[in-house]
Design a protein around this motif. Structure first.
Motif, PDB file in Angstrom:
ATOM      1  N   ARG A  14     -14.650  19.808 -30.209  1.00 32.74           N
ATOM      2  CA  ARG A  14     -15.266  18.742 -30.070  1.00 32.74           C
ATOM      3  C   ARG A  14     -16.690  18.755 -29.517  1.00 32.74           C
ATOM      4  O   ARG A  14     -16.704  19.473 -28.200  1.00 32.74           O
ATOM      5  CB  ARG A  14     -14.584  17.543 -29.164  1.00 32.74           C
ATOM      6  N   VAL A  15     -17.683  18.605 -29.932  1.00 36.02           N
ATOM      7  CA  VAL A  15     -19.202  18.929 -29.546  1.00 36.02           C
ATOM      8  C   VAL A  15     -19.904  17.599 -29.206  1.00 36.02           C
ATOM      9  O   VAL A  15     -19.966  16.935 -30.012  1.00 36.02           O
ATOM     10  CB  VAL A  15     -19.855  20.036 -30.228  1.00 36.02           C
ATOM     11  N   GLY A  16     -20.197  17.405 -27.946  1.00 35.17           N
ATOM     12  CA  GLY A  16     -20.987  16.507 -27.828  1.00 35.17           C
ATOM     13  C   GLY A  16     -22.469  16.499 -28.213  1.00 35.17           C
ATOM     14  O   GLY A  16     -23.289  17.226 -27.635  1.00 35.17           O
ATOM     15  N   ALA A  17     -22.717  15.784 -29.326  1.00 34.12           N
ATOM     16  CA  ALA A  17     -24.214  16.240 -30.065  1.00 34.12           C
ATOM     17  C   ALA A  17     -25.085  15.219 -29.069  1.00 34.12           C
ATOM     18  O   ALA A  17     -25.016  13.961 -29.632  1.00 34.12           O
ATOM     19  CB  ALA A  17     -24.215  15.946 -31.432  1.00 34.12           C
ATOM     20  N   PRO A  18     -25.973  15.687 -28.361  1.00 33.99           N
ATOM     21  CA  PRO A  18     -26.597  14.854 -27.693  1.00 33.99           C
ATOM     22  C   PRO A  18     -28.019  14.120 -28.534  1.00 33.99           C
ATOM     23  O   PRO A  18     -28.610  14.989 -29.406  1.00 33.99           O
ATOM     24  CB  PRO A  18     -27.520  15.740 -26.454  1.00 33.99           C
ATOM     25  N   LYS A  19     -28.277  12.968 -28.543  1.00 31.79           N
ATOM     26  CA  LYS A  19     -29.102  12.286 -29.573  1.00 31.79           C
ATOM     27  C   LYS A  19     -30.452  12.245 -28.789  1.00 31.79           C
ATOM     28  O   LYS A  19     -30.598  12.122 -27.568  1.00 31.79           O
ATOM     29  CB  LYS A  19     -28.871  10.923 -29.777  1.00 31.79           C
ATOM     30  N   PRO A  20     -31.279  12.955 -29.572  1.00 32.39           N
ATOM     31  CA  PRO A  20     -32.766  12.854 -29.061  1.00 32.39           C
ATOM     32  C   PRO A  20     -33.106  11.325 -28.792  1.00 32.39           C
ATOM     33  O   PRO A  20     -32.912  10.509 -29.455  1.00 32.39           O
ATOM     34  CB  PRO A  20     -33.625  13.426 -30.209  1.00 32.39           C
TER      35      PRO A  20
ATOM     36  N   LYS B 224     -17.598  18.283 -23.197  1.00 40.67           N
ATOM     37  CA  LYS B 224     -18.896  17.919 -24.024  1.00 40.67           C
ATOM     38  C   LYS B 224     -20.011  17.959 -23.232  1.00 40.67           C
ATOM     39  O   LYS B 224     -21.042  18.497 -23.634  1.00 40.67           O
ATOM     40  CB  LYS B 224     -18.922  16.640 -24.606  1.00 40.67           C
ATOM     41  N   ARG B 225     -20.328  17.422 -21.974  1.00 38.45           N
ATOM     42  CA  ARG B 225     -21.283  17.579 -21.083  1.00 38.45           C
ATOM     43  C   ARG B 225     -21.336  18.228 -19.964  1.00 38.45           C
ATOM     44  O   ARG B 225     -22.423  18.348 -19.068  1.00 38.45           O
ATOM     45  CB  ARG B 225     -21.588  16.175 -20.858  1.00 38.45           C
ATOM     46  N   ASN B 226     -20.271  19.035 -19.844  1.00 34.95           N
ATOM     47  CA  ASN B 226     -20.272  19.799 -18.468  1.00 34.95           C
ATOM     48  C   ASN B 226     -20.538  19.202 -17.251  1.00 34.95           C
ATOM     49  O   ASN B 226     -21.002  19.713 -16.328  1.00 34.95           O
ATOM     50  CB  ASN B 226     -21.559  21.166 -18.530  1.00 34.95           C
TER      51      ASN B 226
ATOM     52  N   LEU C   3     -32.585   6.965 -36.798  1.00 29.05           N
ATOM     53  CA  LEU C   3     -31.408   7.800 -37.607  1.00 29.05           C
ATOM     54  C   LEU C   3     -30.126   6.930 -37.946  1.00 29.05           C
ATOM     55  O   LEU C   3     -29.863   7.292 -38.999  1.00 29.05           O
ATOM     56  CB  LEU C   3     -30.760   9.050 -36.463  1.00 29.05           C
TER      57      LEU C   3
END
Lengths: 660, 367
Positions: free
Chosen positions: A643-649, A267-269, A656
């Motif tokens: 599965r994608v790590g959606a980074p939160k602003p 997800k985050r490489n 949110l």
């Protein structure tokens, strides 16, 4: 002809493995797709031939062909069919054949279903797989050949070790080997990545399902082995910190760490170099386990082999693969592109913490297992590192880990909000406190730490629940929306929750069993009864009976609770003429998740018999936990979605949350 | 011949597996790539965003990050294009065609036994042959008795065969089973005693003696039992008793009894040299003594041995000799006392205690 055909098939598999080990690497160098594709057909053909070989050995065991030395030494014509089949891997040679068969199976699976891999990566993975296979084919053919023949076939075999004549043998070794050997795939992926000098998020995505499969089987295999030891060995113990058990626990701990670090990588490489190292270490520990068990270094139920040449050969394989892969790692790791940095309070930070604790725990087990061996080799002193060492080191490592487990899934990727996570976990904390308070007020006796540990377990389970509740918005949204969100939730999220809850469930079982178990040991004769934990067990009588290849002394106990009969238990003692040995078959009576356990000892001169009766509260939870974990793994495996790590602003995270 | 045909087919299949991909026309391989993974990831973000699992700003951030990876992957994939290397392919084909069979044969021939057919048990049981070795027959009978342990006749048949094969312990068990499940007879008791003695290396142990006594109690004329009782007396150092027993046997026996020479020679033996085995010079000295003097001399020797062992108790053989001497003199209590002392002296020395126990078995002191 069957025996010789099986033998020849094994030799052909070796030839194919040699080709599979070299040609694809050459092909990758020359960028020739046809040469690289040889890996695929060779892997499938190798699977076919090893499969033939294994089937042949099974056939020989089933038809009791005692002209095959392996069958003569480990089978008996009167053995029930099931044990004739399971007896194939109930001995050293056969179990090694199972080992390579599973190795070939995984290779074949990569060849068949690895269409989503880049051609050169697949070629390299299969080539590395074939290196391992080649080493083990040579080992089998040269030092432990199951197809050697006897010129003058005896009429009857020597029978299988009676302890192994049990349904457990049908399940435990194949499961465990599927786990051990399954990690060879992540090893092959790691070596392939090092050879290609390229590793990225996609790599983690490709290697994840294989790691997960291996982990699921290893989890089930260890749990099954533990339950088998529990009911077969007659002591009522389920974990002995025996070196052989530790040998299977080490790859499990490393593999669990690998599963989590691969998520970060995907997800985050990030954590790339570390993940590669964990892949190598996990399989190295599997090999080490094979070495410890198969070389005869440790003498236990598992060590059917005590031949020094075998030990030296496996040690050689071990040195070449572990040494070689670590050298390759040392020379190539620095050239791999480093991933991004990340904040300590975040999902990835939590996963790093998990890795830290798991690998440290693995290291303590490693030291506790190998230090006595090393000391014995160097100084000749025999020391034994037993349960106290492991309880003192393993426990303190797992407490903070378990405390952190519920926080992990609640933290966001990139930058998490610890206070927010803690706030959401209040419900779980309250549940844990209530559990502790109840235990303190209602249960007496036992360690004072026990209620605390159970509180911790409840916290872990409730924490997993809280995560789900948060995600589907239960109690906040109308049921329709909740249902829609639950269905839309990735399966892997459900998997995480189940697996984490499984840890808590197992912990409850472990604490209850060790703290509140009670036992009665004494000599009883017919008509006498014993009282234990509110149950009364009356020995009705003893009788002798003839089994297929054994004679047994069968005891009958009637169990009553408060005067009401609840069941009959029939423990027995079996003696096997062919091996001149005997086993004690314990009888189990399940009440909810607790069990009564009766096993027989030696008959006394006056017609009585030594009896051990245990009451084991909540003992089944010890194995339900791993089942839950494996189920979680299965859910996660079935998650076809990426599965994608959606980074939160960073700034808007809280706002949110409320808007959801 | 079939076997080699099968081998050839298998080898051909293996070679085919290697050569097949080499001969195929190059066609557009549906090769997986990193870009595919990242494209999937982008699609996944869309799906999650539409269900509402992640908010719009997070989805945007995720898209940016994945796109960055996608660009990176696209750059990396500008690798050298695939090239068909005919030379290498030919070389690999040749290696597979020649190397595989050669390697397989080179490995198989020294290890395998191509001449041996299969011997599944079912097939062998159907065709019992005259040349079937005795061991196999024994195993069959044993298997039968394993299932029918109360078949006394079977045990009776099996026991002497086992004894003949030298499996004395099993033979003892077989005789016992025959006696347990079948009728008791003097003959069988005597056989049992003989086998027990054979198992003990020819020494009539207390256990064996009990069997012989039972046999004689059942049938006072049981020849074998009486002979062995005589032998037992001889071994216990009572040659006179032995002689009495054997003389009685010879007196009653018919002139053509086949065992006559055996008993006669035994009788000659005991009436010649009377003591089991005193040292040579002592024997020489004892030759000319009266019965009483000889007794006194033995007493002195035994006392000397006892004193020596009191000072140095390490000598297992010595202890055994002393106990045997006491037994010979009929002083069981003293022998037991010596045993207790021996155990005390040897306490902690496992190896020697084991030796002592082994020796005791032959003495009949444990009974």
């Amino acid at each position: 002809m069957i025996a010789e055909a099986g033998h020849y098939a094994l030799v052909l598999a070796l030839g194919l493995a040699l080709i599979q080990a070299t040609v694809p690497v050459l092909g990758a160098r020359l960028r020739d797709p046809a040469l690289m594709n040889v890996a695929r057909s060779a892997a499938l053909a190798q699977l076919l031939f090893v499969g033939l070989s294994f089937t042949a050995l099974v056939f020989l065991h089933v038809t009791s062909d005692f002209s095959v030395a392996n069958v003569f030494e480990n089978s008996h014509s009167m053995k029930p069919l099931l044990y004739k089949i399971t007896g194939v891997w109930g001995n050293h040679e056969g179990s090694m054949l199972l080992w390579v068969s599973i190795l070939a199976l995984f290779g074949g699976l990569v060849a068949a279903f690895g269409n989503n891999l880049p051609l050169s990566l697949r070629a390299h993975v299969l080539a590395v797989q074939a290196w391992v296979a080649t080493a083990f084919y040579l080992f089998i053919l040269i030092t432990s050949n199951p197809f050697l023949r006897l010129d003058d076939p005896p009429i009857e075999g020597r029978d299988l070790n009676p302890v192994l004549q049990d349904i457990g043998l049908a399940v435990h070794p194949p499961m465990l080997y599927l786990g051990y050997v399954g990690f060879s795939i992540s090893f092959s992926f790691a070596i392939a990545a090092l050879i290609e000098g390229r590793v990225d998020a996609a790599w983690a995505r490709w290697v994840r399902p294989w790691t997960l499969v291996a982990w699921i089987f290893l989890t089930l295999g260890i749990a099954m082995g533990s339950y088998w030891a529990y009911y077969e060995l007659g002591w009522g113990g389920w974990w002995f910190w025996d070196p052989v058990e530790n040998a299977s626990l080490m790859p499990w701990l490393a593999g669990t760490a690998l599963l989590h670090s691969a998520v970060v990588m995907e997800k985050r490489n990030a954590l790339k170099v570390w993940t590669i190292l964990l892949s190598i270490l996990t399989f190295s520990l599997s090999l080490l386990g094979t070495f410890l068990v198969r070389s005869g270094v440790l003498t236990s139920v598992h060590a059917f082999a005590t031949d020094p040449t075998r030990g030296v050969f496996i040690l050689l394989i071990l040195c070449i693969f572990i040494g070689g892969s670590l050298s390759l790692y040392a020379s190539r790791a620095s050239s791999l592109k480093q991933g991004g940095l990340f904040a300590p309070i975040s999902r990835e930070g939590a996963l790093v913490l998990n890795n830290l604790f798991l690998t440290t725990a693995c290291a303590t087990v490693f030291i506790g297992t190998l230090y006595p061996l090393a000391l014995e080799v160097l100084t000749g002193d025999k020391i034994s590192v037993g349960a106290p060492f492991f309880n003192l080191t393993f426990g303190p490592l797992f407490v903070p880990l378990l405390l952190a487990v519920p926080f992990g899934p609640l933290l966001a990727w990139k930058r998490g909000d610890l206070a927010g996570a803690a706030q959401r976990l209040i419900a779980a904390g309250v549940a844990a406190l209530i559990a502790m308070a109840l235990l303190w007020s209602f249960v007496h006796g036992g360690s004072t730490l026990a209620p605390l540990a159970i509180g911790l377990a409840v916290f872990v389970i409730a924490g997993a629940g809280v995560d789900l509740v948060e995600r589907i918005g239960l109690f906040r949204n109308p049921l329709g929306i909740v249902w829609r969100r639950a269905r839309g939730l990735p399966r892997s999220t459900w998997g995480t929750a189940f697996a984490h809850a499984g840890v808590g469930v197992a912990l409850i079982g472990i604490v209850c069993e060790t703290t509140w178990n009670s036992e009665y040991i004494g000599t009883m004769s017919a008509g006498q009864s014993a009282k234990l934990a509110g149950y009364e067990l009356k020995l009705d009588g003893l009788q002798s009976r003839q089994g297929p290849n054994f004679r047994e002394l069968l005891a009958q106990f009637t169990v009553t609770e408060a005067g009401r009969p609840i069941g009959v238990m029939n423990p027995s003692k079996r003696s096997f003429a062919a091996r001149g040995s005997s086993t004690s078959e314990a009888a189990l009576l399940t009440r909810g998740v607790s069990q009564l356990y009766v096993s027989l000892g030696e008959p006394a001169a006056d017609g009585g018999i030594a009896v051990r009766i245990y009451h084991k509260p909540m003992v089944l939870l010890i194995w339900f936990g791993p089942l839950l974990m494996a189920f979680g793994g299965l859910l996660s495996l079935s998650d076809r979605r990426l599965r994608v790590g959606a980074p939160k602003p960073a700034r808007q995270a809280r706002g949110l949350q409320a808007a959801e | 011949m079939t076997l080699w045909f099968v081998f050839a087919m298998m080898t051909a299949a293996a070679i085919f597996a290697v050569v097949w991909p080499l001969g195929r026309k190059p066609r557009a391989e549906r090769e997986g790539s990193e870009a595919n993974v990242y494209k999937d990831q982008l699609a996944e973000v869309e799906r999650d965003a539409s269900v509402g699992l992640i908010g719009a700003p997070e989805a945007d951030a995720a898209r940016v990050e994945i796109s960055r990876r996608l660009l990176g992957a696209a750059d990396a994939e500008r690798a050298p294009p695939a090239a068909a290397r005919t030379g290498a392919r030919r070389a690999v084909s040749v290696v597979a065609l020649l190397g595989l069979p050669l390697l397989a044969v080179a490995f198989y021939l020294p290890l395998g036994s191509p001449r041996l057919p299969d011997f599944p048990l079912a097939e062998r049981a159907r065709t019992p042959s005259a040349t079937e070795p005795l061991d196999n027959l024994v195993t069959k009978v044993e298997a039968h008795l394993e299932k029918n342990p109360t078949d006394a006749r079977g045990w009776t048949v099996l026991a002497p065969v086992l004894a003949r094969l030298g499996r004395f312990d099993d033979a003892v068990q077989a005789y016992r089973n025959a006696l347990t499940y079948g009728p008791e007879s003097a003959e069988r008791r005597a056989d049992l005693g003989e086998t027990i003695a054979s198992a003990a290396g020819g020494v009539i142990t207390a256990e064996a003696k009990v069997e012989f006594e039972r046999a004689v109690a059942l049938d006072a004329n049981e020849v074998k039992a009486r002979y062995f009782l005589g032998l037992s007396a001889e071994q216990d150092g009572r040659p006179n008793d032995a002689a009495t027993i054997w003389r009685a046997m010879l007196d009653k026996a018919p002139a053509d009894a086949p065992w006559r020479p055996l008993v006669q020679s035994a009788l000659a033996r005991v009436t010649g040299a009377k003591m089991p085995a005193p040292p040579d010079e002592a024997v020489a000295a004892a030759q000319g003594m009266s019965e009483a003097d000889r007794g006194a001399m033995i007493q002195v020797m035994v006392d000397r041995l006892a004193t020596r062992l009191k000072q140095n108790g390490d000598d297992v053989e010595g202890w055994l000799r002393l106990m045997r001497a006491y037994m010979v003199m009929g002083d069981r209590d003293k022998a037991k006392g010596a045993l207790a002392e021996a155990r005390q002296a040897l306490a902690g020395k496992t190896e020697q205690l084991k030796q002592l126990d082994a020796g005791l078995k032959n003495l009949g002191l444990d009974g």
